[in-house]
Write a protein that holds these residues in place. Sequence first.
Motif, mmCIF file in Angstrom:
data_model
loop_
_atom_site.group_PDB
_atom_site.id
_atom_site.type_symbol
_atom_site.label_atom_id
_atom_site.label_comp_id
_atom_site.label_asym_id
_atom_site.label_seq_id
_atom_site.Cartn_x
_atom_site.Cartn_y
_atom_site.Cartn_z
ATOM 1 N N ILE A 289 0.835 -1.202 0.000
ATOM 2 C CA ILE A 289 0.000 0.000 0.000
ATOM 3 C C ILE A 289 0.871 1.254 0.000
ATOM 4 C CG2 ILE A 289 -1.563 1.375 1.442
ATOM 5 C CD1 ILE A 289 -2.924 -1.239 2.256
ATOM 6 N N VAL A 290 1.880 1.270 0.848
ATOM 7 C CA VAL A 290 2.742 2.443 0.952
ATOM 8 C C VAL A 290 3.432 2.712 -0.384
ATOM 9 C CG1 VAL A 290 4.798 3.375 2.057
ATOM 10 C CG2 VAL A 290 3.087 2.207 3.424
ATOM 11 N N ARG A 291 3.958 1.663 -1.012
ATOM 12 C CA ARG A 291 4.644 1.844 -2.301
ATOM 13 C C ARG A 291 3.680 2.381 -3.364
ATOM 14 N NH1 ARG A 291 6.911 -3.331 -0.723
ATOM 15 N NH2 ARG A 291 9.115 -3.090 -0.163
ATOM 16 N N LYS A 292 2.477 1.844 -3.385
ATOM 17 C CA LYS A 292 1.504 2.300 -4.380
ATOM 18 C C LYS A 292 1.124 3.763 -4.151
ATOM 19 C CE LYS A 292 -0.650 -2.137 -5.516
ATOM 20 N NZ LYS A 292 -1.901 -2.941 -5.484
ATOM 21 N N MET A 293 0.905 4.124 -2.911
ATOM 22 C CA MET A 293 0.515 5.504 -2.629
ATOM 23 C C MET A 293 1.639 6.469 -2.988
ATOM 24 S SD MET A 293 -1.743 5.147 0.877
ATOM 25 C CE MET A 293 -2.338 6.831 0.790
ATOM 26 N N LYS A 294 2.863 6.073 -2.727
ATOM 27 C CA LYS A 294 3.988 6.929 -3.106
ATOM 28 C C LYS A 294 4.083 7.050 -4.629
ATOM 29 C CE LYS A 294 8.987 7.428 -3.010
ATOM 30 N NZ LYS A 294 10.284 6.814 -2.671
ATOM 31 N N LYS A 295 3.974 5.930 -5.315
ATOM 32 C CA LYS A 295 4.102 5.918 -6.774
ATOM 33 C C LYS A 295 3.085 6.831 -7.434
ATOM 34 C CE LYS A 295 3.834 2.802 -10.759
ATOM 35 N NZ LYS A 295 3.610 1.389 -11.198
ATOM 36 N N HIS A 296 1.889 6.878 -6.867
ATOM 37 C CA HIS A 296 0.807 7.628 -7.503
ATOM 38 C C HIS A 296 0.542 8.973 -6.839
ATOM 39 C CE1 HIS A 296 -0.180 4.315 -10.146
ATOM 40 N NE2 HIS A 296 -0.111 3.506 -9.119
ATOM 41 N N GLY A 297 1.462 9.407 -5.979
ATOM 42 C CA GLY A 297 1.335 10.746 -5.411
ATOM 43 C C GLY A 297 0.196 10.907 -4.439
ATOM 44 N N MET A 298 -0.249 9.800 -3.814
ATOM 45 C CA MET A 298 -1.295 9.876 -2.794
ATOM 46 C C MET A 298 -0.656 10.177 -1.455
ATOM 47 S SD MET A 298 -4.387 9.500 -3.882
ATOM 48 C CE MET A 298 -5.142 9.238 -2.290
ATOM 49 N N ARG A 299 -1.229 11.093 -0.715
ATOM 50 C CA ARG A 299 -0.636 11.518 0.547
ATOM 51 C C ARG A 299 -1.323 10.842 1.730
ATOM 52 N NH1 ARG A 299 0.359 17.816 0.937
ATOM 53 N NH2 ARG A 299 1.735 17.035 2.568
ATOM 54 N N SER A 300 -0.498 10.548 2.742
ATOM 55 C CA SER A 300 -1.003 10.051 4.008
ATOM 56 C C SER A 300 0.085 10.238 5.048
ATOM 57 C CB SER A 300 -1.400 8.576 3.922
ATOM 58 O OG SER A 300 -1.995 8.144 5.140
ATOM 59 N N SER A 301 -0.305 10.167 6.304
ATOM 60 C CA SER A 301 0.654 10.145 7.396
ATOM 61 C C SER A 301 0.644 8.729 7.965
ATOM 62 C CB SER A 301 0.261 11.141 8.493
ATOM 63 O OG SER A 301 0.242 12.455 7.985
ATOM 64 N N PHE A 302 1.740 8.034 7.793
ATOM 65 C CA PHE A 302 1.797 6.641 8.212
ATOM 66 C C PHE A 302 2.163 6.562 9.696
ATOM 67 C CE2 PHE A 302 2.597 6.735 3.668
ATOM 68 C CZ PHE A 302 1.588 5.897 3.242
ATOM 69 N N THR A 303 1.385 5.789 10.437
ATOM 70 C CA THR A 303 1.438 5.822 11.888
ATOM 71 C C THR A 303 2.281 4.700 12.462
ATOM 72 O OG1 THR A 303 -0.891 6.439 11.697
ATOM 73 C CG2 THR A 303 -0.015 6.146 13.913
ATOM 74 N N ASP A 329 13.426 -0.372 12.063
ATOM 75 C CA ASP A 329 13.681 -0.644 10.645
ATOM 76 C C ASP A 329 12.585 -0.040 9.774
ATOM 77 O OD1 ASP A 329 16.004 -1.968 11.225
ATOM 78 O OD2 ASP A 329 15.117 -3.975 11.115
ATOM 79 N N LEU A 330 11.329 -0.129 10.248
ATOM 80 C CA LEU A 330 10.216 0.449 9.485
ATOM 81 C C LEU A 330 10.358 1.962 9.395
ATOM 82 C CD1 LEU A 330 7.475 0.434 8.086
ATOM 83 C CD2 LEU A 330 6.396 0.386 10.347
ATOM 84 N N ALA A 331 10.703 2.612 10.499
ATOM 85 C CA ALA A 331 10.870 4.065 10.488
ATOM 86 C C ALA A 331 11.979 4.461 9.526
ATOM 87 C CB ALA A 331 11.180 4.562 11.895
ATOM 88 N N ALA A 332 13.083 3.715 9.539
ATOM 89 C CA ALA A 332 14.183 4.019 8.628
ATOM 90 C C ALA A 332 13.747 3.838 7.178
ATOM 91 C CB ALA A 332 15.376 3.125 8.939
ATOM 92 N N TRP A 333 12.947 2.804 6.923
ATOM 93 C CA TRP A 333 12.470 2.562 5.557
ATOM 94 C C TRP A 333 11.566 3.699 5.091
ATOM 95 C CZ3 TRP A 333 7.538 1.561 3.463
ATOM 96 C CH2 TRP A 333 7.529 1.115 2.154
ATOM 97 N N LEU A 334 10.648 4.154 5.945
ATOM 98 C CA LEU A 334 9.765 5.260 5.578
ATOM 99 C C LEU A 334 10.578 6.519 5.289
ATOM 100 C CD1 LEU A 334 6.902 4.703 8.171
ATOM 101 C CD2 LEU A 334 6.691 4.459 5.696
ATOM 102 N N ASN A 335 11.615 6.756 6.082
ATOM 103 C CA ASN A 335 12.473 7.917 5.836
ATOM 104 C C ASN A 335 13.190 7.802 4.497
ATOM 105 O OD1 ASN A 335 12.053 9.633 8.074
ATOM 106 N ND2 ASN A 335 13.338 8.350 9.366
#
Length: 668
Positions: A289-303, A329-335
């Motif tokens: 989901i995160v990859r798709k939202m990034k690819k298509h310019g969809m914004r969200s704040s991931f918690t 590791d997840l936080a580093a990946w999101l960054n």
Amino acid sequence: MQQGVWDMPLESMPLASGYLKACVQTDERVRDHVDVSIRNFRGGVTLMRMANELFADGAPDVLAFSVLGWNIREFGALAETFKQLNPRGLVVFGGTHVANQAERTFRMFDDVDVIVNGEGDLVLPDVLDAYLRGVDRTALGDIAGITYKDAGGTVVTTPARPRIQDLDVIPSPFLTGAIPLLDDNDRFRYDVALMETNRGCPYKCSFCYWGGAVGQRVQSFSRARLRAELELFARLKVHTIVLCDANFGMLRADEEFVDDVIDLRERYGYPRAVEASWAKNKSKVFFNIVRKMKKHGMRSSFTLALQTLDDTALHLMNRKNMKVNDWEDLAAWLNREGLDAYAELIWGAPGETVESFLEGYDRLSRHVSRIAVYPLHLLPNTDYAEKKAEYGIVSVRGNVDDFEYILSHNTMSFADNRRMKRFLFWARVMAENAVLRGTWVAIRDLSDLTQSQVLTNLDAFVHQVDDPAALPLRAWVAEAENSNTACGDAIKYLFGDPVARELLERWWTESVRPLLPPERGDLFDEVFRYDLLTQPYYHHPDAAGRPERLDTETIRGERYLRRSGVTMRYDVAALLVALRTGQVTPTDLTAREHTVDLFYRQGAENFIGSTNHEEVVHFIGLTRDEVEAAAAVRAAKRDAEDADEDAQQVQGGRQGLSLTLSEHGGYS
């Protein structure tokens, strides 16, 4: 009837009431015999006004309330007024604050007749059917899932009603028109669109009673229904969808939902953001989901819904073994992905101390600077409430609400709690609500200061400085120290009043700058200045002077306010991206004059001060490159879909021609 918690310019969507109204209007037993209306009030509306709007044209036969801790007292008072006007009328209370709490609720509010103990969607039609058939309010034993008082005043609780397994039996409050969606000017009338894609939560955290469905199997609405609702919102140009699910991103259906959001966004231009309470344990579905939202310019704040990093407190929370605790590791990946994330912590959990909390806060802020920190409330039906004596919890009820506020327990003294209330105030204002954003990143990566040290420094400065601009902040801090009052007034002040901005600049220069490495002083100054420049476009209504006049510009169909020709000594936008992704080069740290235009989405005044930090970040100023990049992603996707559609039409035309010739005996 519903009432939101925040006093905002725009309404909060009455989703719970919408479900109830839709169920009543489609129930064959009652639909032709009732007229249902929703009365939805903002937080802060007085009882006098609510009573006038409810009863000026006469009292209804049945008054059903969606009850939460912040509105139960108001609703109890309105029930009393209602019974004065219509003694034979029926009062129904439902919601997590009163479910399974009938003895106390009836003691507090004698005018309440029925309490719903679980999902109310299918219960309310049963109650109305009984009312229409003349069943006495003291003889409702045939209705499952309620509590009432019999003729002798004895409290009677009927057998629990099984949770709804097929959620599609609940009619859509949007597609049926149960919830009015447009205002008098034919514009979407709410701050955001609220949706549920599922119900239930597999976890049993000690502080939570999410929808009365903790420790329950998750049930989902169908994809077809959700897509139809999304398309309606897309046609109405709704910017943000906020999901009311406990763990979005856990199910395969959640990825399909995001696929549909992306598809509709490319077709209609909306929705442009999805906010959710993201799944505690991040599975393959979440990463997809995160990859798709990034690819298509969809914004969200991931918690990152951590709540605490202390092992003792985690154990007592029933979260010790949750994979969510392997979060770094997840936080580093999101960054690295350049994605916006925020974390959640709770102050005041049994087992937590001041030292363990601040240690966890600073450890977390090394990865995620936007940390939402909330004081623990003792909620009905939770494990903490049941073990109150065991944990030595001392609490007090709110004077304007019905929450139990924790004052102390075995590992937290009264003094500890008051000290941390001050810290929470600044953490929520400056970090969670993004008054500063890039500054936190630069400080954590290029200095030895911690985020908690900087926030504590700000508190000390505000209370010591000889400056009239500090006086309102002192008053709000004092209020926060002795209450759980929201920090919305301070957020509006710091975002929208030039004198408050000048105070922040003075704090930075006099109190923070001397603590930072002097060789990078100019760089830190520019990052701080950039944070102030990119704050949402907002002018406090009580501020002196007029709002700054900005030009407007439309970029690929989106209209922005533009601040032109801002000269910076560093390319701060590029530097912050490099810091977040861990790819800093000497060039990023080198001073070189850089001129940018900054663009601001309009409408921030509808959200600033509500402490709705997920929405505020959508109004932060962007560079032209950032705006163009997001627009380019959307445009490329539309072009690809158009090309694909054209190819399909050509192929379809060929097939049609071949069929026609064959029917006339020609070539196949």
